[in-house]
Every structure is written in structure tokens, then in C-alpha cells.
Write a protein that holds these residues in place. Structure first.
Motif, PDB file in Angstrom:
ATOM      1  N   GLY A 121       0.809  -1.210   0.000  1.00 57.99           N
ATOM      2  CA  GLY A 121       0.000   0.000   0.000  1.00 57.99           C
ATOM      3  C   GLY A 121       0.845   1.263   0.000  1.00 57.99           C
ATOM      4  N   LEU A 122       1.881   1.279   0.825  1.00 56.90           N
ATOM      5  CA  LEU A 122       2.772   2.438   0.870  1.00 56.90           C
ATOM      6  C   LEU A 122       3.495   2.628  -0.465  1.00 56.90           C
ATOM      7  CD1 LEU A 122       4.312   1.913   4.425  1.00 56.90           C
ATOM      8  CD2 LEU A 122       2.715   3.721   3.757  1.00 56.90           C
ATOM      9  N   SER A 123       3.953   1.533  -1.042  1.00 53.13           N
ATOM     10  CA  SER A 123       4.669   1.612  -2.323  1.00 53.13           C
ATOM     11  C   SER A 123       3.751   2.115  -3.429  1.00 53.13           C
ATOM     12  CB  SER A 123       5.233   0.236  -2.697  1.00 53.13           C
ATOM     13  OG  SER A 123       6.164  -0.208  -1.732  1.00 53.13           O
ATOM     14  N   PHE A 124       2.509   1.652  -3.406  1.00 50.78           N
ATOM     15  CA  PHE A 124       1.550   2.089  -4.418  1.00 50.78           C
ATOM     16  C   PHE A 124       1.279   3.587  -4.287  1.00 50.78           C
ATOM     17  CE2 PHE A 124      -2.667   2.657  -6.271  1.00 50.78           C
ATOM     18  CZ  PHE A 124      -2.557   1.938  -7.450  1.00 50.78           C
ATOM     19  N   ALA A 125       1.118   4.050  -3.053  1.00 53.56           N
ATOM     20  CA  ALA A 125       0.867   5.479  -2.829  1.00 53.56           C
ATOM     21  C   ALA A 125       2.055   6.323  -3.277  1.00 53.56           C
ATOM     22  CB  ALA A 125       0.556   5.732  -1.359  1.00 53.56           C
ATOM     23  N   LYS A 126       3.266   5.823  -3.039  1.00 55.80           N
ATOM     24  CA  LYS A 126       4.455   6.569  -3.469  1.00 55.80           C
ATOM     25  C   LYS A 126       4.554   6.621  -4.992  1.00 55.80           C
ATOM     26  CE  LYS A 126       7.446   4.409  -0.768  1.00 55.80           C
ATOM     27  NZ  LYS A 126       8.737   4.068  -0.108  1.00 55.80           N
ATOM     28  N   LYS A 127       4.142   5.547  -5.645  1.00 55.98           N
ATOM     29  CA  LYS A 127       4.108   5.564  -7.109  1.00 55.98           C
ATOM     30  C   LYS A 127       3.101   6.609  -7.589  1.00 55.98           C
ATOM     31  CE  LYS A 127       3.313   2.666 -11.179  1.00 55.98           C
ATOM     32  NZ  LYS A 127       2.928   1.316 -11.684  1.00 55.98           N
ATOM     33  N   GLY A 128       1.966   6.678  -6.896  1.00 54.85           N
ATOM     34  CA  GLY A 128       0.973   7.688  -7.237  1.00 54.85           C
ATOM     35  C   GLY A 128       1.491   9.096  -7.016  1.00 54.85           C
ATOM     36  N   ALA A 129       2.332   9.271  -5.992  1.00 53.31           N
ATOM     37  CA  ALA A 129       2.912  10.588  -5.725  1.00 53.31           C
ATOM     38  C   ALA A 129       3.837  11.021  -6.857  1.00 53.31           C
ATOM     39  CB  ALA A 129       3.670  10.566  -4.403  1.00 53.31           C
ATOM     40  N   ILE A 130       4.518  10.056  -7.475  1.00 51.67           N
ATOM     41  CA  ILE A 130       5.373  10.372  -8.621  1.00 51.67           C
ATOM     42  C   ILE A 130       4.520  10.804  -9.811  1.00 51.67           C
ATOM     43  CG2 ILE A 130       6.988   9.391 -10.304  1.00 51.67           C
ATOM     44  CD1 ILE A 130       8.041   7.588  -8.074  1.00 51.67           C
ATOM     45  N   LYS A 131       3.393  10.120  -9.996  1.00 54.16           N
ATOM     46  CA  LYS A 131       2.497  10.462 -11.103  1.00 54.16           C
ATOM     47  C   LYS A 131       1.775  11.788 -10.864  1.00 54.16           C
ATOM     48  CE  LYS A 131       3.098   6.448 -13.199  1.00 54.16           C
ATOM     49  NZ  LYS A 131       3.723   6.329 -14.532  1.00 54.16           N
ATOM     50  N   ASN A 132       1.625  12.151  -9.587  1.00 52.94           N
ATOM     51  CA  ASN A 132       0.886  13.371  -9.232  1.00 52.94           C
ATOM     52  C   ASN A 132       1.748  14.230  -8.310  1.00 52.94           C
ATOM     53  OD1 ASN A 132      -2.133  12.689 -10.188  1.00 52.94           O
ATOM     54  ND2 ASN A 132      -1.210  10.840  -9.323  1.00 52.94           N
ATOM     55  N   PRO A 133       2.762  14.880  -8.870  1.00 51.29           N
ATOM     56  CA  PRO A 133       3.773  15.563  -8.046  1.00 51.29           C
ATOM     57  C   PRO A 133       3.315  16.841  -7.364  1.00 51.29           C
ATOM     58  CG  PRO A 133       4.165  15.977 -10.369  1.00 51.29           C
ATOM     59  CD  PRO A 133       3.052  14.974 -10.311  1.00 51.29           C
ATOM     60  N   THR A 134       2.046  17.225  -7.545  1.00 49.22           N
ATOM     61  CA  THR A 134       1.549  18.428  -6.873  1.00 49.22           C
ATOM     62  C   THR A 134       0.278  18.148  -6.072  1.00 49.22           C
ATOM     63  OG1 THR A 134       0.286  19.081  -8.847  1.00 49.22           O
ATOM     64  CG2 THR A 134       2.531  19.949  -8.630  1.00 49.22           C
ATOM     65  N   SER A 135       0.023  16.892  -5.764  1.00 47.25           N
ATOM     66  CA  SER A 135      -1.199  16.533  -5.040  1.00 47.25           C
ATOM     67  C   SER A 135      -0.968  16.585  -3.534  1.00 47.25           C
ATOM     68  CB  SER A 135      -1.680  15.130  -5.447  1.00 47.25           C
ATOM     69  OG  SER A 135      -2.797  14.753  -4.669  1.00 47.25           O
ATOM     70  N   GLY A 136      -1.331  17.696  -2.925  1.00 45.75           N
ATOM     71  CA  GLY A 136      -1.176  17.837  -1.485  1.00 45.75           C
ATOM     72  C   GLY A 136      -1.987  16.821  -0.705  1.00 45.75           C
ATOM     73  N   ASP A 137      -3.143  16.431  -1.236  1.00 44.47           N
ATOM     74  CA  ASP A 137      -3.988  15.465  -0.537  1.00 44.47           C
ATOM     75  C   ASP A 137      -3.370  14.070  -0.537  1.00 44.47           C
ATOM     76  OD1 ASP A 137      -6.249  17.170   0.169  1.00 44.47           O
ATOM     77  OD2 ASP A 137      -6.575  17.311  -1.982  1.00 44.47           O
ATOM     78  N   LEU A 138      -2.796  13.667  -1.656  1.00 47.28           N
ATOM     79  CA  LEU A 138      -2.123  12.369  -1.716  1.00 47.28           C
ATOM     80  C   LEU A 138      -0.907  12.355  -0.794  1.00 47.28           C
ATOM     81  CD1 LEU A 138      -1.672   9.561  -2.831  1.00 47.28           C
ATOM     82  CD2 LEU A 138      -0.672  10.570  -4.888  1.00 47.28           C
ATOM     83  N   PHE A 139      -0.175  13.460  -0.756  1.00 49.29           N
ATOM     84  CA  PHE A 139       0.986  13.551   0.136  1.00 49.29           C
ATOM     85  C   PHE A 139       0.555  13.437   1.602  1.00 49.29           C
ATOM     86  CE2 PHE A 139       3.063  16.483  -3.230  1.00 49.29           C
ATOM     87  CZ  PHE A 139       3.303  15.385  -4.039  1.00 49.29           C
ATOM     88  N   PHE A 140      -0.576  14.071   1.937  1.00 47.88           N
ATOM     89  CA  PHE A 140      -1.052  13.981   3.319  1.00 47.88           C
ATOM     90  C   PHE A 140      -1.383  12.543   3.694  1.00 47.88           C
ATOM     91  CE2 PHE A 140      -4.521  13.618   6.343  1.00 47.88           C
ATOM     92  CZ  PHE A 140      -3.979  14.268   7.444  1.00 47.88           C
ATOM     93  N   GLU A 141      -2.081  11.845   2.802  1.00 45.01           N
ATOM     94  CA  GLU A 141      -2.454  10.459   3.099  1.00 45.01           C
ATOM     95  C   GLU A 141      -1.213   9.600   3.310  1.00 45.01           C
ATOM     96  OE1 GLU A 141      -5.380   9.596   3.798  1.00 45.01           O
ATOM     97  OE2 GLU A 141      -6.496  11.323   3.056  1.00 45.01           O
ATOM     98  N   LEU A 142      -0.197   9.827   2.503  1.00 42.39           N
ATOM     99  CA  LEU A 142       1.057   9.091   2.673  1.00 42.39           C
ATOM    100  C   LEU A 142       1.681   9.394   4.032  1.00 42.39           C
ATOM    101  CD1 LEU A 142       3.217   8.997  -0.590  1.00 42.39           C
ATOM    102  CD2 LEU A 142       3.008   7.199   1.120  1.00 42.39           C
ATOM    103  N   GLY A 143       1.744  10.673   4.366  1.00 52.49           N
ATOM    104  CA  GLY A 143       2.320  11.064   5.648  1.00 52.49           C
ATOM    105  C   GLY A 143       1.548  10.493   6.818  1.00 52.49           C
ATOM    106  N   TYR A 144       0.231  10.495   6.699  1.00 52.12           N
ATOM    107  CA  TYR A 144      -0.594   9.962   7.783  1.00 52.12           C
ATOM    108  C   TYR A 144      -0.416   8.453   7.918  1.00 52.12           C
ATOM    109  CZ  TYR A 144      -4.589   8.948  10.742  1.00 52.12           C
ATOM    110  OH  TYR A 144      -5.374   8.512  11.775  1.00 52.12           O
ATOM    111  N   MET A 145      -0.333   7.754   6.801  1.00 56.20           N
ATOM    112  CA  MET A 145      -0.147   6.302   6.848  1.00 56.20           C
ATOM    113  C   MET A 145       1.182   5.943   7.507  1.00 56.20           C
ATOM    114  SD  MET A 145      -1.650   5.327   3.075  1.00 56.20           S
ATOM    115  CE  MET A 145      -1.197   3.598   3.130  1.00 56.20           C
ATOM    116  N   TYR A 146       2.225   6.687   7.185  1.00 50.43           N
ATOM    117  CA  TYR A 146       3.525   6.428   7.798  1.00 50.43           C
ATOM    118  C   TYR A 146       3.503   6.696   9.302  1.00 50.43           C
ATOM    119  CZ  TYR A 146       6.505   5.485   3.738  1.00 50.43           C
ATOM    120  OH  TYR A 146       7.112   4.902   2.651  1.00 50.43           O
ATOM    121  N   LEU A 147       2.596   7.528   9.748  1.00 47.67           N
ATOM    122  CA  LEU A 147       2.467   7.805  11.178  1.00 47.67           C
ATOM    123  C   LEU A 147       1.534   6.799  11.850  1.00 47.67           C
ATOM    124  CD1 LEU A 147       2.928   9.634  13.662  1.00 47.67           C
ATOM    125  CD2 LEU A 147       1.012  11.049  12.852  1.00 47.67           C
ATOM    126  N   HIS A 148       0.351   6.625  11.293  1.00 46.27           N
ATOM    127  CA  HIS A 148      -0.694   5.842  11.943  1.00 46.27           C
ATOM    128  C   HIS A 148      -0.415   4.341  11.939  1.00 46.27           C
ATOM    129  CE1 HIS A 148      -4.824   3.967  12.077  1.00 46.27           C
ATOM    130  NE2 HIS A 148      -4.837   4.722  13.150  1.00 46.27           N
TER     131      HIS A 148
END
Length: 270
Positions: A121-148
Motif C-alpha cells: 500500500g505504501l509503495s503504491f501510494a508513493k508511485k501515485g505521488a510520482i504520477k501526481n507531483p503536486t497533489s497535497g492530498d495524496l501527500f497527506f495520506e502518505l504522511g498519515y499512513m507512515y504515522l498511523h
């Protein structure tokens, strides 16, 4: 004659394919200053043409149905197809990442199996972050997952996940969390409140301090504690209107922790 027509059509299709690759690659390059495009992804786009929207709508309907039926493994396949058809749509990356890291991981009992799907799941989200390099919402979800997902108060195998993240990816989950949360703030998230993200960064730093202390890394714990205090003080200064958050209590608690950690540091020098 038919042979010539066949060759002509084949050449035409190849030309359209490569032009499509060049155009999309150029768009990505101009937007991100780096090429993050997989040429094979243009194949389904090219073949579907104007029917892509219909296909996506159909797949989303199937995805929602499979989610409601809790058929999470089928949902993985469907979401992967949607990601191929809509690589610049952050919601599909978020949806799929959460499906793997939470829903499917929950279906397993053994920590190694849980971790496999969390990591996917984390790897998939990071791949999505590469495809969407300005998506603040996707970045937040990644950051939250790494915390939670690595919170030992919630997940009993969190230490196992943290250990394997370091071994497999060379990452510290708290550092990764803070990194993605800060990127979220810098990219104007649409679905998440800025104040909430700033508070999440403060909490991430504090949890990092507690984890470092538990692992016996007192110098690192002290650094995280001081960083958390600095973030909370900045938050209090920048957002005096927020009276619901007990910022003063948080800072007071961290001051006591800092004094304790400093005393340990002094003892180690004796």
C-alpha cells in the motif's frame, strides 16, 4: 493491395502510439522537469480512445461494489486498471493504498503477511505521488499512513513494521511521515485543513521522540522533542484563534521531557 493496406495501418498505429508517448512525456516533463511516464501506459489509453471514460465509470462502479462486498483482492485488480487509465487522478491511488494497507492487511493474522500488504500500500501510494507531483492530498495520506500504521498503541505489530521498513526501504517511518506531511502543506491540499496538517506534524515529531526514547536513542529523542516544541510554539503564534487544541499543555509536557532527556545526556558524560 490488401497487404499494402495492412502494412499502412500497422505503420499508422505505430506512429500514433509513439506520438502519443512523446506528447504525454513532454507534458510531464514541462510540468515536473522530470519524466515519470511509463510508455506502456499509453497502450490502454490508445486502444480505448473515446471509450476510456465509459470504461473508467464501469470500473469505478465495480470497485465500489467489490468494496461493499469486502472482496478486497478483486478490488486490487480493478483499482490497478483504474490507475492505468487515470494515472493523474489522486483518488484512485489513495483508495487503492488504503485498501491494501488497511483492509487486506487486516484480513491476515501473521505479522509478515500484514506487513506485505502494508508495504504494498505504501509503495503504491508513493508511485501515485510520482504520477501526481503536486497533489497535497495524496501527500497527506502518505504522511498519515507512515504515522498511523506504525503507532504501537494501535497496532501490536508496529515495531515489526518499523523494523522491516528500515531493512527493506532504508526508511524511518517518522522521518517519512514528516517529509510527506510537509510536502502536503507546500502543495495546497484541497481536502485537508491546513491547521490539521500542521498539528499532525507536531504529533509526528512527538511520537518520533517517544519512539527514539523507547529504543534507547536519547540524543535523537531530545532532538525530536525540541523540534516538536518549536513546531507547537510556531503553531500557537500563527493560530491564536485555535482555542480547542491544548497547545500550552503539550508544550509544558515536552519541556518536562526535554529536561529529563537532558539529565540523561549529562549523566552519560560523567
Amino acid at each position: 493491395m490488401s497487404g499494402k493496406r495492412y502494412i499502412f495501418l500497422l505503420v499508422l498505429l505505430c506512429a500514433i502510439f509513439f506520438v502519443n508517448v512523446c506528447i504525454i512525456s513532454f507534458r510531464n516533463t514541462s510540468r515536473t522537469k522530470a519524466i515519470h511516464y511509463d510508455p506502456t501506459e499509453s497502450i490502454p489509453l490508445l486502444l480505448l480512445g473515446s471509450f476510456r471514460g465509459i470504461a473508467v465509470d464501469f470500473l469505478w462502479a465495480r470497485a465500489i461494489a467489490r468494496h461493499e462486498e469486502k472482496k478486497y483482492y478483486e478490488l486490487v485488480t480493478i483499482n490497478n486498471l483504474i490507475a492505468k487509465l487515470q494515472p493523474n487522478f489522486p483518488a484512485v491511488w489513495i483508495f487503492q493504498a488504503w485498501n491494501m494497507a488497511y483492509n487486506i492487511a487486516h484480513e491476515w493474522d501473521a505479522p509478515q503477511n500484514k506487513w506485505k500488504w502494508i508495504h504494498n500500500g505504501l509503495s503504491f501510494a508513493k508511485k501515485g505521488a510520482i504520477k501526481n507531483p503536486t497533489s497535497g492530498d495524496l501527500f497527506f495520506e502518505l504522511g498519515y499512513m507512515y504515522l498511523h500504521l506504525f503507532d504501537q498503541r494501535i497496532f501490536k505489530y508496529a515495531p515489526y513494521y518499523r523494523e522491516h521498513l528500515k531493512k527493506e526501504d532504508g526508511e524511518d517511518n517518522y522521518e517519512a511521515s514528516i517529509y510527506w506531511l510537509r510536502r502536503s502543506l507546500a502543495n495546497d491540499p484541497k481536502l485537508h485543513n491546513t491547521l490539521a496538517i500542521e498539528r499532525t506534524i507536531c504529533h509526528a515529531l512527538w511520537h518520533a521522540a517517544l519512539c527514539a526514547e523507547k529504543e534507547g536513542n536519547f540524543d535523537r529523542a531530545l532532538q525530536y522533542t525540541e523540534s516538536a516544541m518549536h513546531e507547537w510554539e510556531a503553531y500557537r503564534t500563527n493560530h491564536p484563534e485555535d482555542t480547542s487544541t491544548k497547545v500550552t499543555e503539550f508544550i509544558s509536557m515536552m519541556e518536562k521531557k526535554r529536561e529529563f532527556l537532558q539529565s540523561l545526556s549529562l549523566k552519560s558524560t560523567w
